[in-house]
Design an enzyme around this catalytic site. Sequence first.
Site, PDB file in Angstrom:
ATOM      1  N   LYS A 112     -13.766   2.101   7.086  1.00  0.00           N
ATOM      2  CA  LYS A 112     -14.416   1.039   6.285  1.00  0.00           C
ATOM      3  C   LYS A 112     -13.569  -0.206   6.031  1.00  0.00           C
ATOM      4  CE  LYS A 112     -18.028   3.772   4.759  1.00  0.00           C
ATOM      5  NZ  LYS A 112     -18.062   4.906   5.436  1.00  0.00           N
TER       6      LYS A 112
HETATM    7  C1  LIG Z   1     -18.971   6.030   6.146  1.00  0.00           C
HETATM    8  C2  LIG Z   1     -18.330   6.785   6.835  1.00  0.00           C
HETATM    9  C3  LIG Z   1     -19.185   7.059   8.134  1.00  0.00           C
HETATM   10  C4  LIG Z   1     -20.593   6.845   8.252  1.00  0.00           C
HETATM   11  O1  LIG Z   1     -20.749   5.601   8.616  1.00  0.00           O
HETATM   12  P1  LIG Z   1     -22.110   4.959   8.573  1.00  0.00           P
HETATM   13  O2  LIG Z   1     -21.903   3.350   8.933  1.00  0.00           O
HETATM   14  O3  LIG Z   1     -22.543   5.048   6.984  1.00  0.00           O
HETATM   15  O4  LIG Z   1     -23.021   5.647   9.480  1.00  0.00           O
HETATM   16  C5  LIG Z   1     -18.363   8.243   8.786  1.00  0.00           C
HETATM   17  N1  LIG Z   1     -17.165   8.600   8.630  1.00  0.00           N
HETATM   18  C6  LIG Z   1     -16.462   8.367   7.743  1.00  0.00           C
HETATM   19  C7  LIG Z   1     -15.116   8.829   7.612  1.00  0.00           C
HETATM   20  C8  LIG Z   1     -16.927   6.995   6.817  1.00  0.00           C
HETATM   21  O5  LIG Z   1     -16.036   6.736   5.863  1.00  0.00           O
END
Ligand SMILES: *Cc1c(COP(=O)(O)O)cnc(C)c1O
Length: 494
Positions: A112
Amino acid sequence: MNVYYQSTRGGGEKVTASKAILMGLAEDGGLFVPDHLPKLDRSLEELAAEDYKECAHDVMKLLLTDYSEEELKECIAKAYDSKFDTPEIAPMAEAEGAYYLELFHGKTIAFKDMALSILPHLMITAARKNKDERTIVILTATSGDTGKAALAGFADVPGTKIIVFYPKDGVSPIQKRQMITQTGSNTCVIGVDGNFDDCQTEVKRIFTDEAENRKLNGNGYRFSSANSINIGRLVPQIVYYVYAYTRLVREGRIKAGDPVNFCVPTGNFGNILAAYYAGQMGIPVHKLICASNSNRVLYDFFTTGTYDRNRRFVLTMSPSMDILVSSNLERLIYHIAGDDAGKNAELMKELSAEGKYSITPEMREKLRIFTGGYASEEDTAEAIRSLYEDTGYVIDPHTAVARHVYQQYAKESGDKTPTVIASTASPFKFETSVLRSLGQPAEGDDLALADALSRIANVPVPEAVESLRGAAVRHTKVTDRAGMEREVSAFLGI
Ligand SMILES: *Cc1c(COP(=O)(O)O)cnc(C)c1O
């Protein structure tokens, strides 16, 4: 050619990129989508010679067309700096012939950070460009990682306030500690007695609630979103798929033009949608492998053409993927319906009324680039353990879901296309589950466990975890879904 953004549900006017970033969600509750996807205007070889920042500029300028070159370069420079623990920003590790694209070298050690390091800068610039002087209120629902990454990005940014709701029993101990110790006079973190879908649905409702918005406006505030429904999250995520591809070219692993697969552990469908967009913009993609955990609603969708959220919600060791309503899938539905907002709106209405919908055979035909798979909890643990035993490389449970699904896919299809696996979090963020999967003791203080993992994985404890030692708890509020709106008003004093 300028790119404009419109709602997936057809309401409202087309807006510029900066307006779409400021608004977050379209007024009719739809998501903003680009009216066309431009092709990369540098050759793959040229892109291969660029560093992360240059690549980010060459991708983002095509989609954020109302930002000047200077504005965009400034945002990029402020985002991808020494906050990342490697100048490469998104390095790749090879293990067993697959390429793990490590997206966890930012401030909160999850992918993120890749988008949330730049979103505050894009947003502040957008407010300036649109002569909007209201204070931006970021309202965020988190399954654990978005919340902390958004808090880190927006803390003490002038002209913004940020409110984060997380499911109080649905995040890992480190994730929780990261959030409740967040500093910054403009931050507010609240636990919700419910799951992530409860948080997300209520946040979306408050966001578009007319009375709440009137009250907000009257007090000099406006809502925006740091969730992946915001196009300002999605666009920076396209960059690292382009970057990963061009790294493989640069290192001579593939020739420019050769196809690759991207395997992405998926929850809200934002990360894998970015890979789809990278493909549409000219990166040669053979398959997009959508990896789910036991909440396998997306796997079922790709195998049957029916999306059905009517099922038990399971808490897994990959909590950032514990989601039954994948917001960003709406964007894909809109595109495969032939950019048809009417058709999409109809299906989304069915989803909110019945909890399910089915797409047409013509739409399914356009999904052929996708393939889905899922990993049970045992599969996930086994994926962590066996990769470690074979190579010494330790991955987090989300990445492990992707590894399992990729291996399953490779075995069943015989596909030998070079594959990039999105490695979405550092194992230190989910150390209890990782240690348990490795057959190690996992009881006790979460910071002592970090030391144990550091010895096993032979990598230092990341600064993001180190800095939690002794950090004071600043946020202790808990509410239920019905109390969320009240908490928003209370924090803003309106
Ligand atoms: C948010 C997240 C995901 C999923 O990503 P999306 O964009 O919601 O599909 C997978 N792994 C981790 C560690 C995340 O923080």
